[in-house]
Design a protein around this motif. Structure first.
Motif, PDB file in Angstrom:
ATOM      1  N   UNK A 134       5.316  31.012  51.615  1.00 34.02           N
ATOM      2  CA  UNK A 134       6.653  32.066  51.472  1.00 34.02           C
ATOM      3  C   UNK A 134       6.642  32.298  49.886  1.00 34.02           C
ATOM      4  N   UNK A 135       6.537  30.991  49.205  1.00 34.09           N
ATOM      5  CA  UNK A 135       7.012  31.137  47.545  1.00 34.09           C
ATOM      6  C   UNK A 135       5.704  31.980  47.091  1.00 34.09           C
ATOM      7  N   UNK A 136       4.304  31.536  47.653  1.00 33.55           N
ATOM      8  CA  UNK A 136       3.276  32.333  46.962  1.00 33.55           C
ATOM      9  C   UNK A 136       3.195  33.804  47.146  1.00 33.55           C
ATOM     10  N   UNK A 137       3.673  34.165  48.465  1.00 26.51           N
ATOM     11  CA  UNK A 137       3.741  35.771  48.880  1.00 26.51           C
ATOM     12  C   UNK A 137       4.801  36.435  48.154  1.00 26.51           C
ATOM     13  N   UNK A 138       5.818  35.667  47.922  1.00 30.56           N
ATOM     14  CA  UNK A 138       7.168  36.055  47.249  1.00 30.56           C
ATOM     15  C   UNK A 138       6.888  36.396  45.952  1.00 30.56           C
ATOM     16  N   UNK A 139       6.093  35.513  45.314  1.00 36.87           N
ATOM     17  CA  UNK A 139       5.837  35.660  43.802  1.00 36.87           C
ATOM     18  C   UNK A 139       4.891  36.819  43.579  1.00 36.87           C
ATOM     19  N   UNK A 140       3.859  36.916  44.637  1.00 38.61           N
ATOM     20  CA  UNK A 140       2.713  38.104  44.568  1.00 38.61           C
ATOM     21  C   UNK A 140       3.552  39.474  44.763  1.00 38.61           C
ATOM     22  N   UNK A 141       4.498  39.611  45.602  1.00 40.81           N
ATOM     23  CA  UNK A 141       5.266  40.713  45.757  1.00 40.81           C
ATOM     24  C   UNK A 141       6.151  40.993  44.721  1.00 40.81           C
ATOM     25  N   UNK A 142       6.703  40.201  44.001  1.00 36.88           N
ATOM     26  CA  UNK A 142       7.344  40.193  42.659  1.00 36.88           C
ATOM     27  C   UNK A 142       6.612  40.637  41.558  1.00 36.88           C
ATOM     28  N   UNK A 143       5.565  40.075  41.366  1.00 33.75           N
ATOM     29  CA  UNK A 143       4.581  40.579  40.359  1.00 33.75           C
ATOM     30  C   UNK A 143       4.145  41.780  40.475  1.00 33.75           C
ATOM     31  N   UNK A 144       3.839  42.535  41.945  1.00 32.98           N
ATOM     32  CA  UNK A 144       3.339  43.813  42.443  1.00 32.98           C
ATOM     33  C   UNK A 144       4.256  44.560  41.847  1.00 32.98           C
ATOM     34  N   UNK A 145       5.397  44.477  42.174  1.00 31.26           N
ATOM     35  CA  UNK A 145       6.614  45.321  41.965  1.00 31.26           C
ATOM     36  C   UNK A 145       6.971  45.346  40.443  1.00 31.26           C
ATOM     37  N   UNK A 146       6.748  44.469  39.692  1.00 26.26           N
ATOM     38  CA  UNK A 146       6.973  44.428  38.419  1.00 26.26           C
ATOM     39  C   UNK A 146       5.778  45.383  37.848  1.00 26.26           C
ATOM     40  N   UNK A 147       4.789  45.309  38.065  1.00 26.12           N
ATOM     41  CA  UNK A 147       3.569  45.880  37.691  1.00 26.12           C
ATOM     42  C   UNK A 147       3.658  47.321  37.791  1.00 26.12           C
TER      43      UNK A 147
END
Length: 190
Positions: A134-147
């Protein structure tokens, strides 16, 4: 999309909102992301990460899946960009120098999304710790959104360019999952 119908109606207002909310601190951070997820740094990062991963684990399958999905993302993005030929926002809005290439889809967002989403899947999908996944995919989704936000903020893409790019990455993630699961099933049978 080329005629400004549907969700593309949000492109102008989203760009205007980001332009009106620019700050020097945000610009520094988002320009840094543009460099990290750009066409020079990201391939080098991917090469180093996949090579180190293969050497440390002495396994090739998952590092090759990541590298292959990154390359596939580049090819798909280039093919679509040349086929669609969508204009970028006005050059006056571009904060890091003018870019006259096609806007749709965003190569930066496809690269970032592939690296983060597919990387998260490949690193954590076999983890027995649900919290880690959950943390890994949340971080990935956050990074995607930020980019994605950075590309609109910096004036290089429309909102729908970044939305399409994230969608391409989700499809590539599904293909990687399918390939990985199918290979895992065959390996278990042997």
């Amino acid at each position: 999309m080329l005629h400004g119908n549907g969700v593309t109606a949000a492109d102008g207002p989203m760009t205007e909102w980001f332009v009106n909310h620019r700050t020097s601190a945000a610009t520094m951070v988002l320009a840094g992301l543009a460099i990290v997820f750009g066409p020079v740094a990201l391939p080098l990062i991917t090469l180093l990460a996949t090579t180190a991963w293969a050497l440390l684990t002495r396994r090739l399958w998952r590092p090759l899946l990541l590298a292959g999905s990154m390359l596939t993302g580049v090819i798909i993005t280039e093919v679509i960009a040349h086929a669609v030929g969508r204009s970028r926002p006005p050059a006056a809005l571009m904060m890091l120098g003018a870019d006259a290439t096609s806007s749709f889809p965003s190569g930066h967002v496809v690269g970032a999304s592939n690296f983060l989403l597919i990387g998260a899947y490949l690193l954590y999908s076999r983890s027995s710790r649900t919290v880690s996944v959950i943390v890994a995919f949340s971080a990935a989704a956050g990074g995607l959104t930020l980019e994605a936000a950075s590309r609109v903020y910096l004036g290089y893409h429309w909102f729908t360019d970044t939305l399409a790019s994230a969608s391409i990455s989700v499809v590539l993630l599904a293909v990687v999952i399918m390939l990985d699961i199918n290979r895992g099933g065959h390996a278990a049978e042997q």
